[in-house]
Design a protein around this motif. Structure first.
Motif: not given
Length: 491
Positions: A4-9
């Motif tokens: 999963s992403n840690l930061m906004s795209l």
């Protein structure tokens, strides 16, 4: 599955992000926080405010806050002596009842020594002794006893002398003072000086009940897993029973159990037990012992909770350090012990040296709400086990799933990689994994049955995950039956 992403795209600035996640740091069995609460009277000189919760760890702190010779200080010392390292001991001091009357006993010295010797006295299990000579009269012996009693600040009584009579008075008012045991000899080698008699009437006259309502108020948002209650009168028992019943409900879950101690004959204790039916109270039943009931309850409470902290499914059998039980022949016989257990009382196992150990802990519960005989909540260990079982599952979901960014997938069969979606399959996997931990710890058994009866539903519109399970807990080994079919001679 994808990561999963840690930061906004939408964040495009060159950057290095590193997340530290402790959600998986603790694996396997976790220990439930346990606390022992003592409720009782302090002395006026004790600095602790009444109806105020306080954790006491050291002897010096206990003396300062509770006052030497107080009920609560004796309870704290007994609990401390029987508690494993790491068990916190909390106290709440309670006011005496309005215009409370203190219990008294008039000890009468008679005769005079024909040879030098000793005159001894046991008050609440504490030995008081003075030496006497042939020059002593009954009045001088009484004066010596009076001085010896007042010199022992830890005693629950004070003394005053008039001629050959020493009047002892409980340090606090109320009916509990009537249970301070007073006797002359105790051990087989105790012997009054030849020619001397000492009459020791039972403590009596203590009156006016206290009210534990402010104590219950002070317990708000606080959880003790074991509470020692010295007040066994019906009004205060009902208050505690109602509070405990509320704490065991699913909308509270601050469940605890209360330990009490009642001294008397089998008939007297049975009469008391017949009026009690709470599954959350266990009562030590004693007779003809020296130790004050509130001290016995404090010893038992510390031993019970120390055992539960290690394994709640093991029936505690600890020796109660400091307990002075009945002399040989003065305790309960086996039939009486069995009758008390059936009525919801827990007698002690008394050894030949008069010491006592926990035997089998049952609760006061014996009748269903409809009045039918019911042992479903009679075993204390079953409730201790299920208290731990519930706490473990609740905290597991609180720490890892509820309010942790999970969505509910009522119809999702294969969650999108990297998405935190709670499904029926995931919930079943979690519950089975938790059950395996309890099976491995020797608290639960029969995994196939558990899996076959586990039910999981998702109520997505209301944001609820609903689970129903049937844990098969381990019970206690109390009895063994062996049948030997004897064959004599050649086979």
């Amino acid at each position: 599955m994808s990561i999963s992403n840690l930061m906004s795209l939408n964040f495009l600035v060159p950057y290095v992000a590193s997340k530290i996640d402790f959600s998986r740091a603790i694996r396997g069995m976790r220990g439930m926080p346990r606390r022992l609460l003592l409720v009782g009277h302090k002395l006026v000189g004790g600095t602790l405010a009444v109806n105020t919760l306080s954790t006491i760890t050291t002897e010096a702190d206990a003396i300062t806050k509770l006052g030497e010779g107080s009920m609560l200080l004796a309870m704290w010392r007994d609990a401390k002596a029987n508690a494993d390292l790491g068990l916190p001991i909390d106290v709440i001091a309670i006011n005496e009842g309005g215009s409370a009357v203190k219990a008294t006993s008039a000890l009468v010295v008679g005769g005079a020594p024909t040879v030098g010797g000793e005159v001894m006295l046991y008050i609440g299990g504490e030995r008081v002794s003075v030496g006497v000579t042939t020059a002593d009269t009954s009045a001088t012996i009484a004066t010596k006893l009076n001085a010896a009693i007042n010199a022992m600040a830890k005693l629950p009584v004070t003394a005053a002398v008039a001629a050959s009579t020493v009047t002892i008075t409980a340090r606090w008012g109320g009916p509990t003072g009537n249970d301070i045991n007073v006797r002359t000899t105790y051990y087989p080698d105790d012997a009054l000086a030849t020619g001397v008699t000492l009459t020791t009437p039972a403590m009596a006259g203590g009156a006016v009940l206290p009210d534990v309502t402010p104590v219950i108020t002070a317990m708000n948002l606080y959880r003790a897993t074991e509470i020692v209650n010295p007040f066994t009168d019906s009004p205060n028992m009902v208050l505690f029973e109602n509070e405990l019943a509320a704490r065991w409900l699913q909308n509270n879950m601050q469940d605890a159990m209360v330990v009490t101690c009642v001294r008397g004959t089998e008939a007297a204790i049975t009469t008391w037990l017949n009026t009690r039916n709470s599954p959350h109270v266990h009562t030590i039943a004693v007779t003809n012992d020296c130790t004050s009931p509130w001290e016995t309850a404090a010893m038992a409470g510390a031993a019970i909770e120390s055992s539960a902290a290690i394994d709640p499914a093991v029936g505690p059998t600890a020796k109660l350090l400091g307990y002075r039980g009945p002399v040989q022949g003065a305790g309960f016989v086996v039939d009486s012990m069995n009758n008390l257990l059936a009525k919801g009382g827990s007698p002690l196992n008394i050894a030949v040296d008069y010491t006592g150990s926990l035997l089998r802990m049952v609760t006061n519960y014996k009748l269903s709400p409809g009045g039918a005989p019911d042992r479903s909540m009679a075993e204390m260990c079953w409730l201790k086990t299920m208290s731990f079982y519930r706490w473990y599952r609740v905290t597991e979901f609180q720490n890892k799933y509820n309010n942790a960014g999970y969505k509910l997938g009522q119809y999702v069969e294969q969650p999108i990689p990297g998405q935190k979606i709670m499904t029926v399959d995931l919930a079943e996997e979690i519950m089975i994994g938790l059950y395996k931990i309890f099976c491995d710890a020797g608290l639960c058994q029969n995994m196939p049955y558990y899996i076959s009866t586990l039910k999981v539903e998702i109520d997505a519109p209301n944001g609820k995950l609903k689970i129903m399970d049937e844990p098969v807990i381990l019970t206690q080994h109390y009895q063994t039956e062996v049948t030997s079919n004897v064959v004599a001679g050649q086979v």
